[in-house]
Design a protein around this motif. Structure first.
Motif, PDB file in Angstrom:
ATOM      1  N   SER A 198     -63.869   0.060 -38.633  1.00 16.71           N
ATOM      2  CA  SER A 198     -63.124   0.272 -37.394  1.00 16.71           C
ATOM      3  C   SER A 198     -62.549  -1.024 -36.848  1.00 16.71           C
ATOM      4  CB  SER A 198     -64.035   0.912 -36.333  1.00 16.71           C
ATOM      5  OG  SER A 198     -64.486   2.175 -36.764  1.00 16.71           O
ATOM      6  N   CYS A 199     -63.247  -2.125 -37.079  1.00 21.51           N
ATOM      7  CA  CYS A 199     -62.779  -3.418 -36.568  1.00 21.51           C
ATOM      8  C   CYS A 199     -61.628  -3.993 -37.384  1.00 21.51           C
ATOM      9  CB  CYS A 199     -63.945  -4.409 -36.524  1.00 21.51           C
ATOM     10  SG  CYS A 199     -65.150  -4.027 -35.222  1.00 21.51           S
ATOM     11  N   TYR A 200     -61.316  -3.342 -38.515  1.00 24.63           N
ATOM     12  CA  TYR A 200     -60.185  -3.781 -39.336  1.00 24.63           C
ATOM     13  C   TYR A 200     -59.117  -2.692 -39.474  1.00 24.63           C
ATOM     14  CZ  TYR A 200     -62.597  -8.049 -40.636  1.00 24.63           C
ATOM     15  OH  TYR A 200     -63.207  -9.278 -40.583  1.00 24.63           O
ATOM     16  N   ALA A 201     -59.482  -1.434 -39.355  1.00 23.08           N
ATOM     17  CA  ALA A 201     -58.516  -0.340 -39.539  1.00 23.08           C
ATOM     18  C   ALA A 201     -58.866   0.794 -38.587  1.00 23.08           C
ATOM     19  CB  ALA A 201     -58.540   0.146 -40.983  1.00 23.08           C
ATOM     20  N   ASN A 202     -58.398   0.692 -37.350  1.00 22.31           N
ATOM     21  CA  ASN A 202     -58.743   1.673 -36.335  1.00 22.31           C
ATOM     22  C   ASN A 202     -57.673   1.638 -35.258  1.00 22.31           C
ATOM     23  OD1 ASN A 202     -60.159   2.009 -33.486  1.00 22.31           O
ATOM     24  ND2 ASN A 202     -61.363   3.231 -34.916  1.00 22.31           N
ATOM     25  N   ARG A 203     -57.366   2.786 -34.656  1.00 23.82           N
ATOM     26  CA  ARG A 203     -56.304   2.823 -33.644  1.00 23.82           C
ATOM     27  C   ARG A 203     -56.665   2.004 -32.407  1.00 23.82           C
ATOM     28  NH1 ARG A 203     -58.076   8.520 -33.287  1.00 23.82           N
ATOM     29  NH2 ARG A 203     -56.439   8.962 -34.784  1.00 23.82           N
ATOM     30  N   ASN A 204     -57.972   1.868 -32.113  1.00 23.08           N
ATOM     31  CA  ASN A 204     -58.375   1.040 -30.976  1.00 23.08           C
ATOM     32  C   ASN A 204     -58.108  -0.437 -31.246  1.00 23.08           C
ATOM     33  OD1 ASN A 204     -59.786   3.008 -29.067  1.00 23.08           O
ATOM     34  ND2 ASN A 204     -60.733   3.482 -31.025  1.00 23.08           N
ATOM     35  N   ARG A 205     -58.353  -0.854 -32.481  1.00 20.16           N
ATOM     36  CA  ARG A 205     -58.035  -2.235 -32.867  1.00 20.16           C
ATOM     37  C   ARG A 205     -56.536  -2.497 -32.755  1.00 20.16           C
ATOM     38  NH1 ARG A 205     -55.617  -5.478 -35.491  1.00 20.16           N
ATOM     39  NH2 ARG A 205     -54.372  -3.752 -36.299  1.00 20.16           N
ATOM     40  N   LYS A 206     -55.758  -1.553 -33.230  1.00 23.57           N
ATOM     41  CA  LYS A 206     -54.299  -1.668 -33.188  1.00 23.57           C
ATOM     42  C   LYS A 206     -53.793  -1.716 -31.752  1.00 23.57           C
ATOM     43  CE  LYS A 206     -50.195   0.893 -34.774  1.00 23.57           C
ATOM     44  NZ  LYS A 206     -49.743   2.127 -35.478  1.00 23.57           N
ATOM     45  N   LEU A 207     -54.360  -0.872 -30.906  1.00 25.08           N
ATOM     46  CA  LEU A 207     -53.960  -0.836 -29.498  1.00 25.08           C
ATOM     47  C   LEU A 207     -54.281  -2.148 -28.813  1.00 25.08           C
ATOM     48  CD1 LEU A 207     -52.983   0.919 -27.040  1.00 25.08           C
ATOM     49  CD2 LEU A 207     -55.398   1.507 -26.695  1.00 25.08           C
ATOM     50  N   ALA A 208     -55.464  -2.693 -29.050  1.00 23.34           N
ATOM     51  CA  ALA A 208     -55.873  -3.946 -28.410  1.00 23.34           C
ATOM     52  C   ALA A 208     -55.009  -5.109 -28.865  1.00 23.34           C
ATOM     53  CB  ALA A 208     -57.342  -4.222 -28.721  1.00 23.34           C
ATOM     54  N   GLU A 209     -54.674  -5.154 -30.150  1.00 24.82           N
ATOM     55  CA  GLU A 209     -53.820  -6.237 -30.653  1.00 24.82           C
ATOM     56  C   GLU A 209     -52.462  -6.210 -29.959  1.00 24.82           C
ATOM     57  OE1 GLU A 209     -52.463  -8.139 -34.926  1.00 24.82           O
ATOM     58  OE2 GLU A 209     -52.818  -5.971 -34.799  1.00 24.82           O
ATOM     59  N   ALA A 210     -51.884  -5.020 -29.817  1.00 27.73           N
ATOM     60  CA  ALA A 210     -50.591  -4.888 -29.131  1.00 27.73           C
ATOM     61  C   ALA A 210     -50.725  -5.224 -27.648  1.00 27.73           C
ATOM     62  CB  ALA A 210     -50.061  -3.470 -29.308  1.00 27.73           C
ATOM     63  N   PHE A 211     -51.834  -4.865 -27.046  1.00 32.26           N
ATOM     64  CA  PHE A 211     -52.099  -5.165 -25.636  1.00 32.26           C
ATOM     65  C   PHE A 211     -52.060  -6.668 -25.398  1.00 32.26           C
ATOM     66  CE2 PHE A 211     -55.659  -6.086 -22.568  1.00 32.26           C
ATOM     67  CZ  PHE A 211     -54.993  -5.688 -21.414  1.00 32.26           C
ATOM     68  N   VAL A 212     -52.640  -7.424 -26.311  1.00 28.45           N
ATOM     69  CA  VAL A 212     -52.666  -8.887 -26.180  1.00 28.45           C
ATOM     70  C   VAL A 212     -51.300  -9.490 -26.462  1.00 28.45           C
ATOM     71  CG1 VAL A 212     -53.644 -11.015 -27.114  1.00 28.45           C
ATOM     72  CG2 VAL A 212     -55.115  -9.027 -26.736  1.00 28.45           C
ATOM     73  N   LYS A 213     -50.650  -9.056 -27.528  1.00 31.53           N
ATOM     74  CA  LYS A 213     -49.403  -9.687 -27.960  1.00 31.53           C
ATOM     75  C   LYS A 213     -48.203  -9.340 -27.081  1.00 31.53           C
ATOM     76  CE  LYS A 213     -50.444 -10.486 -32.835  1.00 31.53           C
ATOM     77  NZ  LYS A 213     -50.040 -10.240 -34.240  1.00 31.53           N
ATOM     78  N   THR A 214     -48.195  -8.122 -26.538  1.00 31.63           N
ATOM     79  CA  THR A 214     -47.030  -7.703 -25.746  1.00 31.63           C
ATOM     80  C   THR A 214     -47.219  -7.923 -24.249  1.00 31.63           C
ATOM     81  OG1 THR A 214     -47.808  -5.416 -25.446  1.00 31.63           O
ATOM     82  CG2 THR A 214     -46.537  -5.913 -27.445  1.00 31.63           C
ATOM     83  N   GLY A 215     -48.480  -7.937 -23.805  1.00 30.23           N
ATOM     84  CA  GLY A 215     -48.738  -8.058 -22.373  1.00 30.23           C
ATOM     85  C   GLY A 215     -48.441  -6.788 -21.596  1.00 30.23           C
ATOM     86  N   LYS A 216     -48.109  -5.712 -22.310  1.00 27.88           N
ATOM     87  CA  LYS A 216     -47.813  -4.436 -21.647  1.00 27.88           C
ATOM     88  C   LYS A 216     -49.105  -3.737 -21.248  1.00 27.88           C
ATOM     89  CE  LYS A 216     -43.441  -3.613 -24.113  1.00 27.88           C
ATOM     90  NZ  LYS A 216     -42.710  -2.706 -25.028  1.00 27.88           N
ATOM     91  N   PRO A 217     -49.083  -2.903 -20.213  1.00 22.59           N
ATOM     92  CA  PRO A 217     -50.295  -2.176 -19.801  1.00 22.59           C
ATOM     93  C   PRO A 217     -50.728  -1.175 -20.862  1.00 22.59           C
ATOM     94  CG  PRO A 217     -48.389  -1.417 -18.551  1.00 22.59           C
ATOM     95  CD  PRO A 217     -47.937  -2.619 -19.315  1.00 22.59           C
ATOM     96  N   LEU A 218     -52.028  -0.933 -20.922  1.00 20.21           N
ATOM     97  CA  LEU A 218     -52.576  -0.003 -21.914  1.00 20.21           C
ATOM     98  C   LEU A 218     -51.981   1.388 -21.768  1.00 20.21           C
ATOM     99  CD1 LEU A 218     -56.334  -1.086 -21.782  1.00 20.21           C
ATOM    100  CD2 LEU A 218     -54.788  -1.321 -23.737  1.00 20.21           C
ATOM    101  N   SER A 219     -51.746   1.810 -20.532  1.00 27.04           N
ATOM    102  CA  SER A 219     -51.209   3.151 -20.289  1.00 27.04           C
ATOM    103  C   SER A 219     -49.843   3.345 -20.928  1.00 27.04           C
ATOM    104  CB  SER A 219     -51.127   3.424 -18.786  1.00 27.04           C
ATOM    105  OG  SER A 219     -50.320   2.442 -18.148  1.00 27.04           O
ATOM    106  N   GLU A 220     -49.082   2.272 -21.032  1.00 27.14           N
ATOM    107  CA  GLU A 220     -47.763   2.342 -21.670  1.00 27.14           C
ATOM    108  C   GLU A 220     -47.876   2.296 -23.185  1.00 27.14           C
ATOM    109  OE1 GLU A 220     -43.696  -0.404 -21.953  1.00 27.14           O
ATOM    110  OE2 GLU A 220     -44.973  -0.538 -20.156  1.00 27.14           O
ATOM    111  N   LEU A 221     -48.745   1.438 -23.682  1.00 34.43           N
ATOM    112  CA  LEU A 221     -48.874   1.265 -25.128  1.00 34.43           C
ATOM    113  C   LEU A 221     -49.485   2.476 -25.817  1.00 34.43           C
ATOM    114  CD1 LEU A 221     -50.126  -2.429 -25.209  1.00 34.43           C
ATOM    115  CD2 LEU A 221     -47.925  -1.590 -26.051  1.00 34.43           C
ATOM    116  N   GLU A 222     -50.413   3.139 -25.150  1.00 34.19           N
ATOM    117  CA  GLU A 222     -51.100   4.263 -25.795  1.00 34.19           C
ATOM    118  C   GLU A 222     -50.148   5.397 -26.135  1.00 34.19           C
ATOM    119  OE1 GLU A 222     -53.142   6.904 -22.392  1.00 34.19           O
ATOM    120  OE2 GLU A 222     -53.619   4.777 -22.251  1.00 34.19           O
ATOM    121  N   HIS A 223     -49.105   5.586 -25.317  1.00 40.25           N
ATOM    122  CA  HIS A 223     -48.141   6.660 -25.584  1.00 40.25           C
ATOM    123  C   HIS A 223     -47.220   6.310 -26.755  1.00 40.25           C
ATOM    124  CE1 HIS A 223     -49.439   8.879 -22.122  1.00 40.25           C
ATOM    125  NE2 HIS A 223     -49.188   7.879 -21.302  1.00 40.25           N
TER     126      HIS A 223
END
Length: 376
Positions: A282-307
């Protein structure tokens, strides 16, 4: 005479009872349901005790002008969710959930967690009272008290039948390609140990059965928090040593959490696929990992990225962190679970991302085990 006729009739009845085969059905037709249907369909064909026909409930959709059930039953391919893999011909698509499940002895649930309650309400009183459910669902519901409710508990409460679980290190597309994968069955009824092992296994899918059902399922829930932390590490482009430290610390806090809130679990369960293997994957291939990486790199809110990144799915990392924090706060244990607390605070914006590394540096090593109930 009458006595002999009764004896003959009774013997014939016993013979018929012995000849009855166990029927299995599958509720769901997504990629995971279809993947596991391939294993189940193949295994029942090689069994003397299992019914060859396996009904699979399919939510009816029109795909390229044809009903999905019609496509599956004529081509044996789920063209919507698993177009490159052929199903055994004994997997029969059915568009009515009650028809699918009413004669089944084992009911396998492989649907999104948001649909569990509505499906159970539809099936209540319409399945065999002796039926046994198996949940392949990774997720949970939020309870009225703010704590999470395990999917198997929802099924048991609503259908009034026992429910086992299957989770582990088993990404659907890899299992479908017959790559090696592992799964752990947490079984709540000892008489189903062998049959649940036999219907899910394959030459490349290793299945282990344990009675520790709650621990098996809670591991698949808690790993979402740690996968989110790992994704934050990837987004910050930290080194692999840091990510390894997150996995190690997260694993220890999983042990602690289960010891506090689910006492009586076996430590050995954490070293099965549902525990350490699923956590690392999960720490290498998981949608939560993917979401968190985008959260850090884009600075966008989680509510926007999850959709955008996980449409149709709840972001289980942040949601799990919130519910776990609520449970810890009620017992005054936030400081005993520094990684879980830090992930929650990062998700709410209360902590900066840099706090993640600080947490690893400052975390104490006297692991909190108030009950010491683990058994090997």
């Amino acid at each position: 005479n009458t006595k002999h006729l009764i004896e003959i009739h009774t013997s014939f009845g016993n013979l018929q009872l012995k000849m009855d085969k166990i029927m299995i059905c599958i509720i769901g037709s997504g990629n995971w349901a279809t993947t596991i249907a391939r294993n189940v369909g193949r295994n029942v064909l090689n069994s003397q005790t299992l019914d060859e026909k396996v009904p699979m409930y399919v939510y009816e959709e029109i795909v390229e002008g044809r009903k999905l059930t019609e496509i599956i039953n004529t081509t044996h391919i789920n063209s919507k969710y698993m177009p490159n893999f052929e199903l055994p011909p004994n997997i029969v698509a059915v568009d009515d959930i009650v028809t699918t499940a009413r004669d089944a002895d084992i009911i396998i649930f492989a649907i999104p967690p948001t649909f569990v309650s509505s499906c159970c309400k539809t099936l209540l009183g319409k399945v065999k009272p002796t039926a046994h459910a198996v949940s392949l669902i990774k997720g949970f519901e939020r309870g009225d008290d703010g704590q999470f409710v395990l999917i198997s508990q929802i099924i048991m409460r609503q259908l009034k039948i026992p429910c086992s679980v299957l989770v582990g290190c088993n990404l659907a597309h890899e299992l479908a390609h017959d790559h090696f994968a592992e799964g752990t069955v947490g079984c709540r009824d000892q008489k189903y140990y062998r049959v649940l092992h036999d219907i899910f296994k394959s030459p490349t899918f290793r299945v282990v059965v344990t009675e520790d059902a709650d621990c098996v399922e809670i591991c698949s829930t808690l790993r979402n928090i740690i996968a989110f932390a790992a994704g934050c590490s990837d987004g910050m482009e930290l080194n692999e040593n840091t990510k390894g430290g997150i996995i190690r610390r997260g694993f220890l806090e999983m042990l602690q959490f289960v010891d506090v809130f689910y006492p009586g679990c076996r430590m050995g369960t954490f070293f099965e696929s549902c525990g350490i293997s699923d956590l690392v994957t999960s720490c290498y291939a998981n949608r939560n990992r993917k979401l968190a990486e985008a959260f850090v790199k884009t600075g966008k809110p989680l509510s926007e990225l999850e959709h955008i990144l996980i449409p149709g799915h709840e972001p289980l990392g942040p949601v799990t962190a919130e519910l776990v924090h609520h449970m810890l706060k009620k017992k005054g244990l936030e400081d005993k679970f520094p990684l879980f607390t830090t992930v929650y605070r990062i998700c709410t914006g209360d902590y900066p991302l840099q706090r993640l590394v600080e947490t690893l540096i400052k975390a104490r090593e006297d692991i909190f085990h108030p009950l010491h109930t683990f058994q090997l």
